[in-house]
Design a protein around this motif. Structure first.
Motif, PDB file in Angstrom:
ATOM      1  N   GLU A   1       0.850  -1.178   0.000  1.00 46.58           N
ATOM      2  CA  GLU A   1       0.000   0.000   0.000  1.00 46.58           C
ATOM      3  C   GLU A   1       0.890   1.233   0.000  1.00 46.58           C
ATOM      4  N   PRO A   2       0.336   2.425  -0.286  1.00 45.88           N
ATOM      5  CA  PRO A   2       1.168   3.636  -0.280  1.00 45.88           C
ATOM      6  C   PRO A   2       1.957   3.762   1.021  1.00 45.88           C
ATOM      7  N   GLN A   3       3.234   4.095   0.880  1.00 45.82           N
ATOM      8  CA  GLN A   3       4.118   4.089   2.046  1.00 45.82           C
ATOM      9  C   GLN A   3       5.368   4.905   1.752  1.00 45.82           C
ATOM     10  N   LYS A   4       6.019   5.387   2.813  1.00 45.90           N
ATOM     11  CA  LYS A   4       7.297   6.076   2.714  1.00 45.90           C
ATOM     12  C   LYS A   4       8.345   5.300   3.494  1.00 45.90           C
ATOM     13  N   LEU A   5       9.568   5.263   2.922  1.00 50.12           N
ATOM     14  CA  LEU A   5      10.694   4.630   3.601  1.00 50.12           C
ATOM     15  C   LEU A   5      11.915   5.537   3.500  1.00 50.12           C
TER      16      LEU A   5
ATOM     17  N   LEU B   1      12.291   6.742  -0.310  1.00 48.59           N
ATOM     18  CA  LEU B   1      11.332   6.139  -1.226  1.00 48.59           C
ATOM     19  C   LEU B   1       9.923   6.529  -0.811  1.00 48.59           C
ATOM     20  N   GLU B   2       9.103   6.899  -1.803  1.00 55.15           N
ATOM     21  CA  GLU B   2       7.692   7.137  -1.552  1.00 55.15           C
ATOM     22  C   GLU B   2       6.873   6.451  -2.634  1.00 55.15           C
ATOM     23  N   VAL B   3       5.969   5.585  -2.212  1.00 53.35           N
ATOM     24  CA  VAL B   3       5.017   4.936  -3.105  1.00 53.35           C
ATOM     25  C   VAL B   3       3.661   5.559  -2.831  1.00 53.35           C
TER      26      VAL B   3
ATOM     27  N   VAL C   1       5.981   5.548  -8.104  1.00 54.91           N
ATOM     28  CA  VAL C   1       7.146   5.410  -7.220  1.00 54.91           C
ATOM     29  C   VAL C   1       8.052   6.612  -7.403  1.00 54.91           C
ATOM     30  N   SER C   2       8.453   7.240  -6.285  1.00 56.77           N
ATOM     31  CA  SER C   2       9.398   8.359  -6.314  1.00 56.77           C
ATOM     32  C   SER C   2      10.570   8.036  -5.391  1.00 56.77           C
TER      33      SER C   2
ATOM     34  N   VAL D   1      10.828   6.243   8.351  1.00 53.35           N
ATOM     35  CA  VAL D   1      10.175   4.970   8.099  1.00 53.35           C
ATOM     36  C   VAL D   1       8.798   5.029   8.728  1.00 53.35           C
ATOM     37  N   LEU D   2       7.787   4.893   7.882  1.00 55.07           N
ATOM     38  CA  LEU D   2       6.406   5.003   8.384  1.00 55.07           C
ATOM     39  C   LEU D   2       5.729   3.646   8.371  1.00 55.07           C
TER      40      LEU D   2
END
Length: 306
Positions: free
Chosen positions: A13-17, A47-49, A93-94, A305-306
């Motif tokens: 699912e959408p997430q940031k790392l 990374l951000e999805v 993806v960014s 990290v979320l």
């Protein structure tokens, strides 16, 4: 020497790392959607999805290599991956990585943009357009039908395509080498103060090349059945019927320009001479002497990290 530990994340699912370990190589492989890769002055990678449909993306970091990809989409044989059922997915993806990172991006039906990278950049696409901006390392782009636009590239540029078009704007690298079956090629060479090796080949695509002023190259351009256009008095145009050629030397002839197409047209264009702006108004008036455009800076934020 102990082997580097591998860290793995499954993104469903959408997430940031954010990644604490240094990143020196980035591998991205996605289907549909968009990939954005930006080089930054930061040491860490982020990374951000923002959108994700279909199977999860697998993120791994081993040593200095960060990989964001689907398990069933290998890099080897990437351009032959034609599993239509596997196309039923979508990801946006960014990534922000250190500018010196070596970048590999593979897309199937997805658009890609890579900017601000000093390391080597390799892009492969089955379909979907690619934009490359401000890359100073060597660049290699391979597509089946996707178009590639390269802006302000100062490294070596290699392009191979079946039907995709190539557009190069303000290239100042040492070489531009491209071949395509039916794709068109537009190459704009900026003034660099050094010789440039340009070799373009197409079967049915049209080729247009704009040279800086003053130009400096040995020129050999030919088409079997297409038309030719030449903006340089020092070059010779030969062939009244059938095959036509443009040959000659511009300047000292330290660079090389070769363009070949079977049925497409060839145009050699002259870039306007660079003009120096001489303000005639009172000094200190910013409206009379606007600053040069500069690319937007990064937001400078650090991910968590979320």
């Amino acid at each position: 020497m102990a082997e580097s530990a591998e860290s793995t994340w499954e993104i469903a699912e959408p997430q940031k790392l954010a990644f604490d370990e240094p990143v020196t190589a980035l591998h991205v492989r996605v289907v549909n959607g968009t990939v954005n890769v930006m080089g930054t002055d930061e040491d860490a990678a982020r990374l951000e999805v923002t959108q994700l449909d279909g199977p999860p993306l697998i993120v791994t970091q081993e040593g200095g290599t960060l990989t964001v990809a689907y398990d069933d989409l290998p890099w080897k044989g990437f351009l032959k991956w034609l599993d239509r059922k596997g196309w039923r997915r979508h990801a946006v993806v960014s990534l922000a990585v250190p500018s010196g990172t070596a970048v590999e991006v593979g897309t199937v039906g997805a658009g890609a943009m890579v900017s601000g990278i000093d390391g080597r950049t390799t892009v492969k696409g089955v379909a979907g357009d690619t934009t490359l901006v401000g890359l100073s390392g060597s660049v290699r782009a391979e597509t089946v039908s996707g178009n590639v636009e390269a802006q302000a590239v100062t490294g070596e540029l290699r392009f191979h395509s079946v039907s995709g078009d190539l557009t190069v704007v303000e290239a100042t690298g040492p070489s531009v080498k491209a071949d395509s079956v039916s794709g068109d090629m537009i190459v704009d060479l900026g003034p660099s103060g050094r010789s440039t090796d340009v070799k373009l080949t197409s079967v049915s695509g049209e080729i247009a090349i704009r040279l800086p002023h003053p130009a400096d190259a040995v020129v050999e351009a030919d088409t079997t059945s297409g038309t030719v256009s030449n903006a340089f008095e020092d070059l010779r145009v030969g062939g009244e019927w059938g095959a036509k050629r443009i040959t000659g030397k511009l300047g000292a002839g330290t660079g090389v320009l070769k363009a070949t197409t079977v049925s497409g047209s060839i145009a050699l264009l002259r870039r306007p001479q660079e003009e120096r702006y001489e303000p005639d108004g009172p000094p200190g008036n910013p409206s009379d002497n606007p600053p040069a455009d500069t690319p937007p800076a990064g937001d400078g934020t650090t991910g968590k990290v979320l």
